[in-house]
Scaffold this motif. Structure first.
Motif, PDB file in Angstrom:
ATOM      1  N   GLY A  11      74.817  64.218  -1.530  1.00  0.00           N
ATOM      2  CA  GLY A  11      73.698  64.817  -0.824  1.00  0.00           C
ATOM      3  C   GLY A  11      72.380  64.669  -1.559  1.00  0.00           C
ATOM      4  N   ARG A  12      72.413  64.661  -2.868  1.00  0.00           N
ATOM      5  CA  ARG A  12      71.182  64.540  -3.660  1.00  0.00           C
ATOM      6  C   ARG A  12      70.460  63.226  -3.402  1.00  0.00           C
ATOM      7  N   ASP A  19      80.627  53.220   2.911  1.00  0.00           N
ATOM      8  CA  ASP A  19      80.544  53.781   1.568  1.00  0.00           C
ATOM      9  C   ASP A  19      79.275  53.166   0.989  1.00  0.00           C
ATOM     10  N   VAL A  20      78.146  53.796   1.279  1.00  0.00           N
ATOM     11  CA  VAL A  20      76.850  53.196   0.951  1.00  0.00           C
ATOM     12  C   VAL A  20      76.704  52.890  -0.531  1.00  0.00           C
ATOM     13  N   PRO A  21      77.039  53.819  -1.450  1.00  0.00           N
ATOM     14  CA  PRO A  21      76.858  53.488  -2.871  1.00  0.00           C
ATOM     15  C   PRO A  21      77.667  52.262  -3.304  1.00  0.00           C
ATOM     16  N   ALA A  22      78.834  52.062  -2.695  1.00  0.00           N
ATOM     17  CA  ALA A  22      79.690  50.942  -3.095  1.00  0.00           C
ATOM     18  C   ALA A  22      79.115  49.591  -2.689  1.00  0.00           C
ATOM     19  N   LEU A  23      78.125  49.582  -1.803  1.00  0.00           N
ATOM     20  CA  LEU A  23      77.533  48.309  -1.360  1.00  0.00           C
ATOM     21  C   LEU A  23      76.692  47.659  -2.452  1.00  0.00           C
ATOM     22  N   GLY A  24      76.222  48.457  -3.400  1.00  0.00           N
ATOM     23  CA  GLY A  24      75.447  47.895  -4.499  1.00  0.00           C
ATOM     24  C   GLY A  24      73.996  47.612  -4.170  1.00  0.00           C
ATOM     25  N   VAL A  25      73.495  48.176  -3.065  1.00  0.00           N
ATOM     26  CA  VAL A  25      72.087  47.981  -2.720  1.00  0.00           C
ATOM     27  C   VAL A  25      71.243  49.023  -3.444  1.00  0.00           C
ATOM     28  N   ASP A  26      69.934  48.835  -3.395  1.00  0.00           N
ATOM     29  CA  ASP A  26      69.033  49.750  -4.075  1.00  0.00           C
ATOM     30  C   ASP A  26      68.493  50.839  -3.152  1.00  0.00           C
ATOM     31  N   TRP A  27      68.395  50.531  -1.870  1.00  0.00           N
ATOM     32  CA  TRP A  27      67.999  51.502  -0.853  1.00  0.00           C
ATOM     33  C   TRP A  27      68.754  51.153   0.423  1.00  0.00           C
ATOM     34  N   TYR A  28      69.090  52.163   1.207  1.00  0.00           N
ATOM     35  CA  TYR A  28      69.759  51.945   2.482  1.00  0.00           C
ATOM     36  C   TYR A  28      69.078  52.833   3.511  1.00  0.00           C
ATOM     37  N   ALA A  29      68.409  52.222   4.482  1.00  0.00           N
ATOM     38  CA  ALA A  29      67.729  52.948   5.548  1.00  0.00           C
ATOM     39  C   ALA A  29      68.513  52.755   6.834  1.00  0.00           C
ATOM     40  N   PRO A  48      69.645  55.777  -4.912  1.00  0.00           N
ATOM     41  CA  PRO A  48      70.297  56.350  -6.092  1.00  0.00           C
ATOM     42  C   PRO A  48      69.259  57.032  -6.971  1.00  0.00           C
ATOM     43  N   PRO A  49      69.691  57.906  -7.888  1.00  0.00           N
ATOM     44  CA  PRO A  49      68.737  58.669  -8.694  1.00  0.00           C
ATOM     45  C   PRO A  49      67.685  57.819  -9.390  1.00  0.00           C
ATOM     46  N   GLU A  50      68.069  56.654  -9.880  1.00  0.00           N
ATOM     47  CA  GLU A  50      67.110  55.827 -10.618  1.00  0.00           C
ATOM     48  C   GLU A  50      66.039  55.209  -9.733  1.00  0.00           C
ATOM     49  N   ARG A  51      66.204  55.281  -8.407  1.00  0.00           N
ATOM     50  CA  ARG A  51      65.212  54.732  -7.476  1.00  0.00           C
ATOM     51  C   ARG A  51      64.398  55.825  -6.791  1.00  0.00           C
ATOM     52  N   GLN A  52      64.585  57.066  -7.174  1.00  0.00           N
ATOM     53  CA  GLN A  52      63.957  58.155  -6.428  1.00  0.00           C
ATOM     54  C   GLN A  52      62.593  58.571  -6.964  1.00  0.00           C
ATOM     55  N   ALA A  53      62.341  58.408  -8.228  1.00  0.00           N
ATOM     56  CA  ALA A  53      61.123  58.962  -8.832  1.00  0.00           C
ATOM     57  C   ALA A  53      59.855  58.395  -8.211  1.00  0.00           C
ATOM     58  N   ASP A  54      59.859  57.105  -7.894  1.00  0.00           N
ATOM     59  CA  ASP A  54      58.659  56.458  -7.365  1.00  0.00           C
ATOM     60  C   ASP A  54      58.737  56.223  -5.865  1.00  0.00           C
ATOM     61  N   LEU A  55      59.655  56.900  -5.197  1.00  0.00           N
ATOM     62  CA  LEU A  55      59.841  56.702  -3.770  1.00  0.00           C
ATOM     63  C   LEU A  55      59.141  57.809  -3.000  1.00  0.00           C
ATOM     64  N   HIS A  56      58.271  57.406  -2.072  1.00  0.00           N
ATOM     65  CA  HIS A  56      57.473  58.352  -1.307  1.00  0.00           C
ATOM     66  C   HIS A  56      57.656  58.086   0.189  1.00  0.00           C
ATOM     67  N   PRO A  57      57.537  59.122   1.011  1.00  0.00           N
ATOM     68  CA  PRO A  57      57.635  58.899   2.455  1.00  0.00           C
ATOM     69  C   PRO A  57      56.454  58.094   2.976  1.00  0.00           C
ATOM     70  N   LEU A  88      54.162  65.897  -2.243  1.00  0.00           N
ATOM     71  CA  LEU A  88      53.812  64.796  -3.131  1.00  0.00           C
ATOM     72  C   LEU A  88      54.059  65.138  -4.597  1.00  0.00           C
ATOM     73  N   ASP A  89      54.786  64.257  -5.272  1.00  0.00           N
ATOM     74  CA  ASP A  89      55.082  64.349  -6.698  1.00  0.00           C
ATOM     75  C   ASP A  89      55.961  65.547  -7.064  1.00  0.00           C
ATOM     76  N   GLU A  90      56.642  66.142  -6.075  1.00  0.00           N
ATOM     77  CA  GLU A  90      57.517  67.282  -6.347  1.00  0.00           C
ATOM     78  C   GLU A  90      58.994  66.919  -6.288  1.00  0.00           C
ATOM     79  N   GLY A  91      59.300  65.639  -6.194  1.00  0.00           N
ATOM     80  CA  GLY A  91      60.693  65.224  -6.183  1.00  0.00           C
ATOM     81  C   GLY A  91      61.120  64.649  -4.847  1.00  0.00           C
ATOM     82  N   PHE A  92      62.215  63.926  -4.884  1.00  0.00           N
ATOM     83  CA  PHE A  92      62.715  63.178  -3.734  1.00  0.00           C
ATOM     84  C   PHE A  92      62.890  64.060  -2.496  1.00  0.00           C
TER      85      PHE A  92
END
Length: 393
Positions: free
Chosen positions: A86-87, A212-222, A241-250, A257-261
């Motif tokens: 869920g995160r 199984d989205v994480p198992a696909l090995g992609v960086d983002w899945y829309a 994934p967590p490592e792609r969330q910090a710089d991801l904005h709607p 803004l800047d308060e987290g994914f």
């Protein structure tokens, strides 16, 4: 095919009984029970919009805010459905909105390249062009083998198209116009080996394939949930994934803004969130039908219908069955036309004269019918289409 599916289930939808609906893949069709739940949620909100919407559903105001809002609980249910945490999942209106969020979040520069295929969805291609031209980057499309589509050849074609300047590859899970299930995991692995991140356009994935989205090995899945997963329109999600969330904005920047994914995507302006809250009900409906049985029925029926249509019309599919989920594209006889205008005229004629809704495309100098299957369809629906096409030859 599963015998308990077919026209007997049509009453579970609001679909016009006078129209043979062979186009579930475009906008989906929401079951009655999901629409009923959505309306009950609206009825719950309206007497006290601030309390229910701001406090309980979104969690934007109040000294004592819920540990988990109803919106996050719904997102957790969606995440579980696609094999994710869920995160790592937030709601978006649709796959195109999710793609735009990723594209707008990239720090593109002159000389960078965005790589897509010639099967990319038109809206996504235009979004990539817009992102590129604002930064001096370029967009390049790689031509995939078609209609003699083979998974291995597709992976090789994309892998060999990657360059040192390729900043991002945007790849469909299931292509929209041509209805091909692409070998997304293998493509992502090839891109990862070359240091190129992958944004997956999964508009047609949830509810058409077991994910199984994480198992696909992609960086983002829309992805969309209103096509095959029975959610109300418009309802989609974006996975990162967590490592792609910090710089991801709607795509629409607002209070978070800047308060987290989660905070950034939680509230992008006043809107009706009942489509998101009703998404778990669509998933529950799918599971009650029998998730595996639905996938098997839709795949078996579309493959049988596609083969029948091609044989009836005297054309060749050129597809591997493994590249088909719940949609297939069938080449039409040359005498039916070749242009986009021909496609629109034929599609209109089939709807308004024959009462058949089906997607018709122009590609490669001929027309193609993209047929969809859902549990309310039967083979006779596609036999009706074959007869209607015969009358126009």
């Amino acid at each position: 095919m599963t015998g308990r599916f077919g026209h007997a289930l049509l009453d579970l939808w609001l679909l016009d009984p006078e129209v043979t609906y062979l186009n579930h893949g475009t906008l989906g069709a929401t079951p009655r029970r999901v629409l009923d739940l959505q309306q009950s949620l609206r009825n719950e909100i309206e007497p006290q919009p601030d309390r229910v919407l701001y406090r309980e559903i979104i969690g934007m105001v109040g000294a004592e805010r819920p540990v988990k809002t109803r919106l996050r609980a719904a997102a957790d249910a969606v995440a579980d459905f696609v094999g994710a945490e869920g995160r790592d999942v937030v709601f978006v209106d649709n796959a195109t909105t999710g793609v735009n969020a990723v594209l707008r979040s990239l720090d593109l520069r002159g000389g960078d390249e965005l790589l897509l295929t010639d099967h990319a969805y038109g809206g996504v291609l235009r979004a990539a062009r817009h992102a590129a031209r604002r930064s001096g980057a370029t967009v390049r499309t790689v031509e995939l083998p078609y209609p003699e589509a083979r998974a291995g050849a597709i992976v090789e074609r994309i892998a060999t198209a990657l360059r040192p300047s390729t900043r991002l590859a945007i790849v469909d899970h299931i292509t929209s116009d041509t209805a091909l299930v692409l070998p997304l995991g293998e493509i992502a692995a090839a891109c990862r080996d070359r240091g190129v991140p992958v944004l997956a356009d999964g508009a047609h994935g949830p509810g058409a394939l077991r994910l199984d989205v994480p198992a696909l090995g992609v960086d983002w899945y829309a992805a969309d949930l209103h096509k095959w997963a029975f959610a109300p329109r418009s309802c989609g999600f974006l996975w990162a994934p967590p490592e792609r969330q910090a710089d991801l904005h709607p795509a629409v920047i607002s209070w978070g803004l800047d308060e987290g994914f989660h905070e950034e995507f939680r509230w992008v302006g006043t809107r009706d969130p009942t489509n998101y809250l009703a998404a778990p009900e669509g998933i529950a409906f799918l599971r009650e039908l029998g998730e595996s049985a639905v996938y098997e029925h839709n795949h078996a029926l579309v493959w049988e219908a596609a083969k029948m249509l091609a044989e009836h019309l005297g054309t060749q599919l050129g597809l591997e069955e493994s590249m088909v989920a719940a949609m297939a594209i069938v080449p039409l006889p040359e005498e039916l036309g070749a242009t986009e205008l021909d496609a629109e005229r034929l599609r209109d004629a089939l709807l308004f004269e024959d009462r058949i809704e089906v997607a018709v495309r122009a590609r490669g100098g001929r027309l193609w019918a993209r047929i969809s299957t859902q549990v309310y369809n039967e083979l006779g629906d596609y036999e009706r289409l074959a007869s209607a096409l015969d009358r126009r030859r």
